[in-house]
Write an enzyme that holds these catalytic residues in place. Structure first.
Site, PDB file in Angstrom:
ATOM      1  N   SER A 133      66.804  47.455  27.045  1.00  0.00           N
ATOM      2  CA  SER A 133      66.024  46.243  27.187  1.00  0.00           C
ATOM      3  C   SER A 133      66.962  45.031  27.265  1.00  0.00           C
ATOM      4  O   SER A 133      67.893  45.049  28.057  1.00  0.00           O
ATOM      5  CB  SER A 133      65.017  46.134  26.034  1.00  0.00           C
ATOM      6  OG  SER A 133      64.045  45.167  26.309  1.00  0.00           O
ATOM      7  N   ASP A 148      57.469  52.850  31.798  1.00  0.00           N
ATOM      8  CA  ASP A 148      57.903  51.485  31.461  1.00  0.00           C
ATOM      9  C   ASP A 148      57.410  50.533  32.547  1.00  0.00           C
ATOM     10  O   ASP A 148      57.876  50.588  33.683  1.00  0.00           O
ATOM     11  CB  ASP A 148      59.431  51.456  31.370  1.00  0.00           C
ATOM     12  CG  ASP A 148      59.971  50.108  30.892  1.00  0.00           C
ATOM     13  OD1 ASP A 148      59.187  49.144  30.792  1.00  0.00           O
ATOM     14  OD2 ASP A 148      61.181  50.027  30.620  1.00  0.00           O
ATOM     15  N   ARG A 175      53.587  37.555  19.838  1.00  0.00           N
ATOM     16  CA  ARG A 175      54.089  38.888  19.531  1.00  0.00           C
ATOM     17  C   ARG A 175      53.063  39.960  19.916  1.00  0.00           C
ATOM     18  O   ARG A 175      53.410  40.991  20.478  1.00  0.00           O
ATOM     19  CB  ARG A 175      54.404  38.994  18.049  1.00  0.00           C
ATOM     20  CG  ARG A 175      54.747  40.377  17.565  1.00  0.00           C
ATOM     21  CD  ARG A 175      55.983  40.931  18.242  1.00  0.00           C
ATOM     22  NE  ARG A 175      56.449  42.156  17.594  1.00  0.00           N
ATOM     23  CZ  ARG A 175      57.536  42.815  17.961  1.00  0.00           C
ATOM     24  NH1 ARG A 175      58.268  42.378  18.978  1.00  0.00           N
ATOM     25  NH2 ARG A 175      57.905  43.904  17.338  1.00  0.00           N
ATOM     26  N   HIS A 204      57.908  50.920  27.697  1.00  0.00           N
ATOM     27  CA  HIS A 204      59.230  50.314  27.541  1.00  0.00           C
ATOM     28  C   HIS A 204      59.917  50.771  26.252  1.00  0.00           C
ATOM     29  O   HIS A 204      61.122  50.993  26.221  1.00  0.00           O
ATOM     30  CB  HIS A 204      59.071  48.797  27.556  1.00  0.00           C
ATOM     31  CG  HIS A 204      60.363  48.057  27.450  1.00  0.00           C
ATOM     32  ND1 HIS A 204      61.346  48.172  28.403  1.00  0.00           N
ATOM     33  CD2 HIS A 204      60.850  47.227  26.500  1.00  0.00           C
ATOM     34  CE1 HIS A 204      62.380  47.424  28.052  1.00  0.00           C
ATOM     35  NE2 HIS A 204      62.109  46.844  26.897  1.00  0.00           N
ATOM     36  N   ASP A 205      59.151  50.900  25.188  1.00  0.00           N
ATOM     37  CA  ASP A 205      59.731  51.271  23.898  1.00  0.00           C
ATOM     38  C   ASP A 205      60.210  52.715  23.832  1.00  0.00           C
ATOM     39  O   ASP A 205      60.721  53.144  22.782  1.00  0.00           O
ATOM     40  CB  ASP A 205      58.719  51.012  22.769  1.00  0.00           C
ATOM     41  CG  ASP A 205      58.824  49.587  22.231  1.00  0.00           C
ATOM     42  OD1 ASP A 205      59.730  48.847  22.673  1.00  0.00           O
ATOM     43  OD2 ASP A 205      58.003  49.218  21.371  1.00  0.00           O
TER      44      ASP A 205
END
Lengths: 603, 603
Positions: A164, A323, A233, A356-357
């Site tokens: 990232s 992702d 967030r 993505h994580d």
């Protein structure tokens, strides 16, 4: 009675165990890319493993936007949670602290111990920098890291690794300090934010700045735009996951919140994520870092390949299929540009549902790819092991490759130092062999992940991609050789693909099973059905689609190319009989089982 | 000098021109699904075209979350912007006001004239309902619409049509009032929000509720949580577009804001969207409507097919390839369930880069699909036109279908009223013919959009999908017949697909070109190359992948199925000679050019 401490991170052969934070202070004026300066700065960092005598075994790990320097291990015996990449970094793990000295720092501008908006301003006693903290860039962050590394007396890195924002830092590293890192692993990153990503960040920043608690960035430490930061967030967190991953976790029977505090489970999850984040992150840091990310742009006006001109690092880029923040396409763009600039670059795409994580998740192929890429030396036995693990065709040992009939011919044709593109390269046996015997610069293309990881472990650069899509990305005359080893039969409209191959390469080597072989002909005449044997192993109902062809059809095609004005010659040709051992010169379309052709582009 | 009015929406043969709003008042207690009640309500609505004497030509259009009842036309001669679907609705347009009476209302709970949180509470003089407005459901909205329709003396709809939230309303319509609408077009919708969508909505609601201006929902009209609502809108707006679409609009050379007011162009766009939205939308409406959407769940515990048990509406579901809010998969789930429940349903997937908002964009295939589906009668000449427009194989007229050799055999085998699944149905000629001659209930499957739209215009229900994926969705024994007309050659591993076909159908009809035909054999023996003719039109280099087979291979396969315990019989078979006209009984694997088999499942 106190809780029994969780010992699982302690006293194990493959755990780092107890670690501690260190602080590096840079004194003097630090020039930022914005033109502003910092009057000194600090970086909070951690390191694991031992620096060797030559000081050449260091690996630098760059963290993501809201991550930090606490990569692995625990701070106290009571810690229930280890560093964020504890499954990746440790003794015997993919980033092996028995072999490497692993370093990581909280980034400049962060809020976990390094100098940032929430640390005190040297000129204004007792006040945090707040909104007065200068604009930062990814380049500033890695220059600060470079200062730390120099301070430790290290003058080269075995590797720089990051996911990232960390991947973007790793990318900036190989551009800013050519050759400083011998290897780089860039994970789930991008050379430039997409408009969509900027838009999400902007919505988050509007949420923070719109909160009355923001006070134009001059809130006291401990206060601030908690509501706005929490919403930012929540929103960003959604972009770190995938649709499918969220459905697995909070869908189906888990859809409704069992605690009844919320209606849907995912609401409780987001609420928790938002609140937890407000406790551990500074809003001004979030603004500065997301702005740095949005501005990060290696593409510029001259294009990405031009930014990579001086790169001198062997690079692996890893993307995750689900992702959608930094998509496989964006990661491939990095590799495309590195290849266009003539660099050693590989691309892997790992199928994982966590979005993505995914780079934070413990997953087999990902760990295997990291470990294989970082290995210093190629061990024949390891490679053989890979072969058998993958369950593909087993060769007694990798030198059996020499027995492969078409490999023999191609080995004969390729010159030392040639640039070779092997399309459908499988586990990379041919390229590994050509590198060992002819020192070729090879690149393999294969869409299969396991085979591609095998290539990585053979030190064969690999682009995991469909053939036509990969071909379209290379510049004209990028290779001396483009090789199709027994795979054209599985390509639709092969004429177009061969024309592309002749665009990107000076010469094409193509080997194929001759469908006109006499046994096939008589079999078809007599039975009116396909033959089933080693070469054609499947009955009709279990056959994949194919486009078999004969020597005659191939030669007719090359004549049509010529009459259409394509400037080519058919060069050398080799035919083997049905046993693929004895050569055959007479009546090849009738007698040959295997054909290998050289096509040479004129001019 | 006053600006010259924009006349483009006025005095044109295909423009509605000036329209005006109307208001429907419902007096009395209106029961909501939550158990709460409304003491009367109003709906603001518009209508275009004329209701015919039989009152059976009405089409109801349901709007999306932030849309309204102003679908088409302009209010004044000075209006520069027409209603949101002006390119879809009008004289001669896909929803043709020369033929249909078109109605639309602002939804209950909205803020564009219908009763909602911002309208005045009947019991509290001069105060808006605000936070006291009861919870709403999609079902409440369409029940209110039903009351309006009854008030107008209309007892059936030609169609109900809607995109996004409007599509969910249309879906609720066909469930709640079986048969009331003869047709439904459900566009870019879902039967249940994904967890990801709920998460985005929740982040938006947190942004609104976290704004101090929200005052627990009791802000005065004209004030409210403007900052929070604006951020919620920005975020939601990103989900309405696509990554690619945003890149096209705000990427590349447009990346940086030319006005310099913002850094990136997309920031200015989002800022504008946020501010504009605050002016026209009520925050409490936004909360109530997004909650209604999140709670909308036709899947329930018994599954979606069970919710569709009583549906009696011919339904078309349209998805857009780049829609990641209500994905193609979610739209297909609706069709899967309708088909599982035995209903007349079609699915089209339109390739468009504008993401979820594609349904608001003027695009050819979309408009053609809408218009074709709504046509009352099938016109032979229209259909022929479609044939020629699409550029596919041209038949002199659609009755030439009878000349197709395998169609003749299949026509002979199928019984009146049978349920027939035609895999790879192309433009639907066979099913159209079988419906005309045998009144079969047909469903076609084809992955090609243009061919699928041709099916729609033939009134042939079509599922635009890959064959194996489509087959996997049907229940056991859902069809009397599954037909493969000259397309098995293009399927990989056809054995698996045929086994699936025998699961979902009682009988399978399969026609194929016999690869064992004598001319092919002798040609291959003599030339060692494929034949190029009408049946095999391509040279090697321009061939697609295929898996040709012969009568013998097919019969061997069926023997293997039997020996593996599959309970089937080979039933009738028909062979044609090389001219596909004369039948052939003797030595078919040698002499036949075309074979048609019936496979019957035992038991």
């Amino acid at each position: 009675m106190p809780a029994t401490p969780d010992k699982k991170y302690l006293n194990h052969a493959n755990e780092i165990g107890l670690v501690s934070e260190k602080t590096f202070s840079f004194d003097g004026i630090f020039n930022l890319t914005s033109g502003e300066t910092l009057d000194g700065f600090q970086l909070r960092y951690e390191c694991y493993g031992r620096l060797n005598a030559k000081k050449d075994n260091a690996i630098y790990i760059c963290h993501a936007l809201t991550g930090d320097h606490h990569v692995a291990g625990v701070y106290t015996e009571q810690d229930h949670k280890a560093g964020w990449w504890n499954h990746v970094v440790g003794p015997g793990k993919p980033i092996d602290t028995n072999r490497f000295f692993v370093l990581s720092s909280n980034c400049l501008g962060g809020c976990r111990g390094s100098t940032g908006p929430s640390t005190y301003h040297p000129k204004i006693d007792g006040e945090p920098h707040g909104a007065n903290f200068p604009d930062l860039s990814i380049c500033d962050m890695i220059r600060a890291q470079h200062a730390l590394i120099e301070h430790l007396g290290i003058s080269s890195l075995h590797a720089v690794v990051g996911g990232s924002m960390g991947g973007m830092q790793a990318l900036q590293w190989i551009v800013e300090y050519p050759g400083f890192a011998r290897n780089a692993i860039i994970i789930a990153a991008t050379a430039q934010h997409s408009v969509q990503t900027i838009a999400f960040n902007e919505a988050g920043r509007c949420s923070i700045r719109g909160d009355l608690g923001w006070e134009n960035g001059n809130y006291p430490n401990g206060a601030g735009p908690t509501q706005g930061l929490s919403v930012a967030r929540m929103m960003a967190h959604i972009t770190y996951l995938s649709d499918v991953g969220m459905e697995e976790k909070f869908g189906g029977e888990q859809r409704l919140d069992p605690s009844k505090k919320f209606e849907f489970s995912v609401q409780g999850y987001l609420d928790h994520q938002g609140k937890k984040f407000v406790d551990r992150f500074d809003a001004n840091s979030y603004l500065k870092l997301t702005e740095a990310l949005d501005r990060f742009n290696l593409v510029g006006e001259d294009g990405l390949a031009s930014a990579f001109e001086k790169v001198d690092t062997r690079t692996l880029v890893i993307a995750f299929s689900s992702d959608w923040l930094y998509t496989p396409k964006q990661n491939k763009d990095i590799v495309d540009a590195l290849l266009l600039a003539g660099k050693n670059a590989s691309y892997l795409e790992i199928d994982h549902s966590h979005g993505h994580d995914s780079f934070l998740i413990d997953s087999g192929p990902f760990l295997k790819a990291l470990g294989s890429f970082l290995k210093e030396e190629d061990h024949a036995n390891d490679s053989d092991q890979v072969l058998e693990d993958d369950g593909f065709r087993k060769l007694k040992n990798r030198y059996e490759v020499k027995k492969e009939a078409d490999f023999r011919a191609i080995d004969d044709w390729v010159s030392p130092g040639d640039k070779v593109l092997d399309l459908g390269c499988g586990r990379g046996l041919l390229l590994e062999h050509l590198r060992a015997t002819k020192n070729v610069q090879g690149l393999g293309v294969d869409w299969d992940l396991n085979k591609s990881i095998s290539c990585i472990s053979r030190k064969v650069p690999i682009y995991q991609e469909e053939i036509l899509s990969a071909l379209s990305k290379f510049g004209d005359d990028s290779f001396d050789w483009v090789i199709f080893s027994r795979m054209v039969e599985s390509l639709p409209e092969p004429g177009k693909i061969l024309e592309q191959a002749l665009r990107v390469g000076h010469k094409v080597a193509i080997s194929f099973v001759n469908h006109g072989y006499w046994r096939n002909r008589f079999n078809f005449l007599l039975h009116g059905a396909r033959v089933c044997n080693e070469v054609y192993p499947h009955q009709w109902e279990s056959s994949h689609l194919s486009n078999h062809f004969s020597i005659r059809e191939f030669e007719d095609f090359s004549k049509r190319l010529l009459s259409n004005g394509m400037q080519i010659n058919l060069g050398r040709k080799v035919f083997y009989r049905g046993d693929w051992l004895r050569k055959c010169k007479f009546l090849p379309n009738f007698r040959a089982g295997l054909a290998i052709y050289e096509i040479i582009k004129k001019g």
